[in-house]
Design an enzyme around this catalytic site. Structure first.
Site, PDB file in Angstrom:
ATOM      1  N   THR A   1      21.842   8.191  46.190  1.00  7.58           N
ATOM      2  CA  THR A   1      23.302   8.227  46.083  1.00  7.58           C
ATOM      3  C   THR A   1      23.965   8.829  47.309  1.00  7.58           C
ATOM      4  O   THR A   1      25.176   8.919  47.373  1.00  7.58           O
ATOM      5  CB  THR A   1      23.735   9.054  44.865  1.00  7.58           C
ATOM      6  OG1 THR A   1      23.175  10.353  45.007  1.00  7.58           O
ATOM      7  CG2 THR A   1      23.255   8.435  43.591  1.00  7.58           C
TER       8      THR A   1
ATOM      9  N   LYS B   1      12.763  19.784  42.086  1.00  7.08           N
ATOM     10  CA  LYS B   1      14.070  19.530  41.463  1.00  7.08           C
ATOM     11  C   LYS B   1      14.027  20.160  40.078  1.00  7.08           C
ATOM     12  O   LYS B   1      13.264  19.718  39.221  1.00  7.08           O
ATOM     13  CB  LYS B   1      14.323  18.022  41.365  1.00  7.08           C
ATOM     14  CG  LYS B   1      15.714  17.679  40.847  1.00  7.08           C
ATOM     15  CD  LYS B   1      15.996  16.179  40.882  1.00  7.08           C
ATOM     16  CE  LYS B   1      17.420  15.903  40.407  1.00  7.08           C
ATOM     17  NZ  LYS B   1      17.757  14.471  40.453  1.00  7.08           N
TER      18      LYS B   1
ATOM     19  N   THR C   1      17.358  12.064  45.080  1.00  4.15           N
ATOM     20  CA  THR C   1      16.854  13.406  44.781  1.00  4.15           C
ATOM     21  C   THR C   1      15.711  13.420  43.766  1.00  4.15           C
ATOM     22  O   THR C   1      14.924  14.355  43.758  1.00  4.15           O
ATOM     23  CB  THR C   1      17.984  14.313  44.254  1.00  4.15           C
ATOM     24  OG1 THR C   1      18.585  13.672  43.137  1.00  4.15           O
ATOM     25  CG2 THR C   1      19.015  14.565  45.326  1.00  4.15           C
ATOM     26  N   ASP C   2      15.626  12.383  42.923  1.00  2.00           N
ATOM     27  CA  ASP C   2      14.620  12.426  41.853  1.00  2.00           C
ATOM     28  C   ASP C   2      13.219  12.706  42.386  1.00  2.00           C
ATOM     29  O   ASP C   2      12.501  13.539  41.861  1.00  2.00           O
ATOM     30  CB  ASP C   2      14.604  11.099  41.078  1.00  2.00           C
ATOM     31  CG  ASP C   2      15.633  11.088  39.968  1.00  2.00           C
ATOM     32  OD1 ASP C   2      16.509  11.979  39.983  1.00  2.00           O
ATOM     33  OD2 ASP C   2      15.565  10.202  39.089  1.00  2.00           O
TER      34      ASP C   2
END
Lengths: 439, 620
Positions: free
Chosen positions: A109, A264, A185-186
């Site tokens: 994103t 994360k 980011t995952d």
């Protein structure tokens, strides 16, 4: 990808038939006649959850409304849409005087934009779009950007990691002061770990960054993260792979995590990433770069590129009553397995024979802890001692997913079977520590 | 239409949970923590346009947000929105049905871009719920264009420099917006329409009350003028003044444009002249002070604008004010123009020198401002832009209401292009079953409810019921009346008194039946006066298990001796001799309040009043 799904353009069944009947496509102006519910507006693409018999139109006042296509509704195509115009991307001029930084786009994103006509969110596909999302980059460094992929980070594979590492390597060989990798980011931490192992002897910062709020939103964290990452890549005295994201909810400070230590830890917050089992490397804020944690500085020698990996390695999470089938399936046809064990590194005792069989068949098993803090120790309890006797390798305090990436890399280096344990137990890229101290 | 065209947008906070999270819709004074954010125009919004917008964002506006007990990760923009509050959707649909509007078949939430910091996301979530419908205002039809459901913005608690501070408690409170077509032709009719819509919203029983719970946007255009929106009017009583003021402003601007056209005036062109040297020794403290701080005086000639800047024939403000308001948007506090000079410490000689420097002819005007380089240039650019608009008449814009009934420039009118779908919120199908349920349970109007309550509780004073219905929630009124009846209320008068006392005493909800009954009996037996009822209720609430006797003891109630009463009365009268001689009988009310305060409700008001009157007469 954290938030924001692309909008499905396609209508189905009856509605599609009716729209096809008048030759209407999203972007066209249509009119629905029939009672008070009549409306004229731009035909919009449908949301994945739009009901089957609903047509979505954008009214003149900007609002979208959903209207049911009923038997007596009459649809009229008023005007073919002006089409979706090509977005013009402002070209950002770069200064050759500033340090060269390679910006690699991979998706996620951090570089996406919304089409205001349709509401669809598109990923940045062109290198220029990446830079245009934060034009101030030009004041920081001389950016050379390249979009390698435009994928959701959960779709990453070993091959993608290899390609990313190779591009980073080439850039550094070509004299870049540092590399920034824009990433979803995952699985950013997985990629960071992989690139860490693939570039031994790294001499400059390779910084992964992303956003938890997509860049099509005014409140996106993308811009602040991208700028801080570029600053770190251009000027930071760092010779490691790092992850840079927000340090808190505020936009004014970013935190630098070691690529093999980051995780994360929140699904939505901007400060989702944490350094596990140690101190973060430092911060990048409005007052500059501050690398106060232990870290490797820049070097003068070129890094190596060792990108081979063996992806026949599984990763399983231990839990009470874990079924043999689950473990068996994770090891079937694999050359390695990493277990996120309970506590000090345990697995239900009944699974011991399966593990023994796997190891005796030439497989490598590494034990880590799902506690995420602290180290594995297979000497304390009998269950652990049995696993150790069976030949399970202690993953000390490596994060389970980092141990998994590392085992793939170690197996990819084609070393002899007995050396695997030794390499897994060695600290190659800051992924493990010998001491654990009170905070 | 020949007259002005006026449309309203009424925004009413709903008494439901927050629209996109499960936080309570309550304001808080305690701040738990703060964070700082920046908002940037997104890629596509910029596109190939608006350098100014980019410049603005590059100036680095930073916004500080305060977290409260009424906010969670959703308000902090740290978590996607949850499913919209079902009660809020029911309420918006109910309002639509009450107005005779046609609900949409599927509700699609949108993001309306707002970059002033009042939304942490940089957009406001809003959905169109229904179209059409009408209300009657003094027999005239006012069409409803839309009923929308949206989230309220964060509360601005501080503004200044290059940023602002907002509190997150208000962010996300559901608002229903009722927008009318521009069918309203006069200021008073607009006020009446707002009243009518407000009443209808309150009839739902779920309209939040209090300061800021209703806000009106007013759209006004006069023939030959342009649509201007006055945004965020909070006092209903001011609507007429804002509209009259705006009509006057537009008519004045049209008049000015006509004069400018006759003179063949033109927009200022070329760069601003630096006239700092002409004002070096000026007697104007404001100007010399700003120059001393390193500011530069920049001036432009306005060809053909003489007389257009100052006060106009109708006594209203001319273009000078308009230009100054534009300069303010970039942080330049004020400017001076030739229509008001000499004045403000600027002499005739200085004026002439500037005119000479700018080569002004007899019909030309000029203006100057003092600011540091970049800021000054930016202000001159805005002012130039506004002067060019003056040639055409009235520019479309959004204005902020001012406390004096006027308004000030805020920003250009936003267009529909600022809206795009909120993909995080799934569309909501409006089912026939839902509409049927809502139609069957449409709220009754206040008039109907009053009538019903009066018929059902004939013992209670009618006026008290009317006031109660206008001021308090229906549920509460019904509950109290039921409970009073359940206690076997004694005489109607006592019941009415207790009704009011209970209704306006916040602690009354906790009253048990026994406690309520004891109040009735005590009152009927004359063991305390009706004025002491709130204190008794408060005592019961704070002291579970208290008896009437202990309550009266604790609050010092119980009947006061007539001697003590007389003593207090004569004291008060003696202390307020001046007031009595000045106001005569008019002093009764304030003195009555004082006496009752000292008596702490231990005597009947009527007796006190008679005694007080007697005592006052002695003095006169």
């Amino acid at each position: 990808m954290a938030i924001g799904h692309p909008v499905n353009m396609s209508y189905e069944a009856e509605v599609l038939k009716a729209l096809d009947g008048i030759g209407a496509r999203p972007g066209d102006i249509v009119r629905m006649e029939g009672g008070r519910k009549g409306a004229e507006g731009v035909l919009m693409p449908r949301h994945e959850f739009t009901s089957k018999d609903i047509i979505v139109v954008k009214l003149k006042n900007g609002y979208n409304i959903g209207l049911r296509l009923e038997r007596d509704s009459k649809l009229v195509l008023m005007k073919k849409g002006i089409g979706l115009p090509e977005r013009s991307v402002p070209k950002v001029g770069m200064s050759k005087e500033l340090p060269a930084v390679k910006l690699i786009g991979t998706g996620g994103t951090i570089a996406s934009y919304v089409d205001y006509k349709t509401g669809a969110v598109h990923p940045a596909l062109k290198a220029d779009e990446l830079v245009a999302s934060a034009p101030e980059l030009a004041d920081i460094c001389n950016i050379d950007s390249e979009v390698l992929y435009s994928i959701l980070s959960e779709d990453m594979t070993v091959e993608y990691w290899q390609n990313i590492a190779e591009h980073a390597f080439e850039a550094l060989k070509g004299g870049a002061a540092g590399v920034v990798i824009a990433h979803g980011t995952d699985t950013m931490a997985f990629t960071a770990a992989a690139v860490s192992f693939m570039l031994p002897g790294l001499n400059a910062p390779v910084v992964l960054t992303g956003s938890q709020r997509s860049s099509d939103r005014p409140s996106s964290d993308a811009r602040a993260n991208l700028l801080s990452a570029a600053r770190l890549a251009a000027y930071g005295d760092l010779g490691e792979v790092a992850i840079l994201m927000h340090s808190g909810s505020s936009d004014d400070s970013a935190i630098v995590h070691r690529g093999t230590r980051a995780r994360k830890m929140h699904s939505t917050r901007r400060d989702a990433f944490r350094t596990m089992g140690g101190e973060p490397i430092g911060t990048v804020g409005e007052d500059g770069i501050s690398l106060t944690g232990e870290h490797r500085g820049r070097g003068t020698t070129c890094p190596e590129l060792k990108k081979d990996m063996d992806d026949a390695v599984g990763l399983v999470y231990a839990y009470p009553g874990m079924h043999e089938k689950v473990l068996g399936a994770s090891m079937d046809g694999m050359r390695g397995i990493v277990i996120a064990g309970t506590g000090l590194g345990h697995l239900p005792s009944k699974l011991l024979p399966s593990i023994e069989k796997f190891i005796n068949g030439g497989g490598h098993a590494v034990m880590t802890t799902q506690c995420l803090g602290g180290a594995v120790n297979l000497s304390v309890y009998s269950n652990g001692r049995a696993l150790a006797r069976a030949g399970v390798i202690e993953g000390t305090d490596m994060l389970p997913e980092v141990a998994w990436v590392k085992l793939m890399w170690v197996l990819g280096q084609k070393v002899s079977g007995e050396k695997v344990g030794g390499l897994m137990a060695s600290n190659l890229a800051g992924e493990m520590s010998e001491r654990r101290v009170l905070d | 239409m020949n007259g002005p065209r006026i449309g309203l947008e009424i925004h009413q906070q709903l008494a439901a949970g927050k629209l996109f999270c499960r936080c309570p819709s309550e304001l808080h004074e305690r701040v738990r923590g703060e964070f700082v954010r920046h908002l940037s125009p997104t890629l596509s919004e910029l596109g190939d346009v608006d350098k100014a917008a980019r410049l603005e964002s590059e100036k680095g506006m930073s916004f500080r947000y305060q977290d409260t007990e009424s906010s969670c990760l959703v308000e902090a923009d740290e978590e996607p929105p949850h499913r919209p509050d079902e009660d809020a959707i029911d309420l918006a649909l109910t309002v639509a049905l009450m107005l005779g509007a046609e609900p949409v078949d599927e509700i699609e939430f949108m993001r309306k871009i707002v970059l002033d910091g009042s939304n942490t996301t940089g957009f406001q979530r809003t959905a169109l719920i229904a179209r059409g419908g009408e209300i009657l205002v003094g027999g005239e039809r006012v069409r409803i264009s839309a009923v929308c459901l949206e989230e309220d913005a964060a509360r601005r608690v501080e503004s200044g420099g290059c940023g602002a501070t907002f509190r997150l408690d208000r962010l996300g409170i559901p608002l229903v917006e009722v927008a009318t077509e521009p069918d309203i032709g006069a200021p008073d009719m607009a006020r009446d329409a707002a009243l009518a819509i407000g009443r209808l919203l309150r009839d739902t029983g779920k309209a939040r009350r209090g300061i800021g719970s209703v806000r009106e946007d007013i759209n006004i255009s006069v023939p030959g003028g342009a649509r201007v929106e006055i945004k965020g009017v909070q006092e209903l009583g001011m609507i007429s003044s804002y509209i009259s003021g705006e009509i006057g402003r537009q008519e004045r601007l049209i008049g000015i444009a006509r004069v400018l056209a006759e003179r063949v005036a033109s927009a200022p062109s070329g760069e601003a002249a630096d006239i700092t040297h002409l004002l070096k020794g000026t007697g104007s403290k404001m100007v010399s002070g700003a120059i001393a701080k390193g500011g530069k005086a920049l001036a432009i000639r306005l060809p053909g604008f003489a007389g257009a800047l100052g006060i106009q024939k109708d006594g209203g403000k001319g273009l000078g004010t308009e230009l100054a308001q534009r300069a303010r948007t970039v942080g330049v506090k004020g400017l001076m123009h030739s229509d008001e000079l000499p004045g403000y410490g600027i002499t005739d000689d200085e004026k002439s020198a500037i005119e000479k420097e700018l080569r002004c002819g007899p019909t030309d005007a000029f203006l100057f401002l003092v600011a540091d380089g970049e800021k000054g240039k930016a202000a001159i650019a805005r002012v130039t832009e506004r002067a060019a608009e003056a040639l055409k008449g009235v520019p479309e814009e959004t204005r902020d209401p001012a406390p004096d009934g006027g308004s000030t420039y805020s920003r250009p009118l936003p267009g529909g292009a600022r809206m795009y779908p909120e993909t995080d919120v799934p569309p909501i199908l409006v089912t026939e079953e839902r509409l049927k349920r809502l139609r069957e349970n449409l709220p009754k109007s206040a008039a109907v409810r009053k009538k019903e309550l009066k018929e059902r509780y004939p013992g209670i004073d009618e006026q008290r019921i009317s006031i109660a219905v206008d001021e308090r929630e229906d549920g509460l009124i019904g509950e109290i009346l039921e409970r009073i009846c359940a206690c076997g209320a004694p005489d109607p008068k006592t019941a009415s008194v207790v009704f009011s006392a209970v209704l306006y005493t916040p602690e009354s909800k906790a009253l048990s039946k026994e406690e309520l009954t004891s109040i009735f009996t005590g009152l009927a037996e004359g063991s305390f006066s009706k004025e002491a009822v709130p204190a008794v209720i408060a005592h019961y609430a704070a002291n579970p298990g208290a008896t009437l006797a202990s309550a009266l003891g604790a609050i010092g109630a119980g009947s006061v001796s007539s001697g003590e009463m007389e003593k207090i009365i004569s004291e008060v009268v003696a202390e307020n001799k001046d007031l009595i001689s000045a106001r005569g009988e008019g002093a009764l009310a304030p003195l009555m309040g004082e006496v009752m305060k000292r008596l702490r409700g231990r005597a009947d008001g009527k007796l006190v009043s008679e005694a007080l009157k007697r005592e006052m007469k002695k003095l006169v």
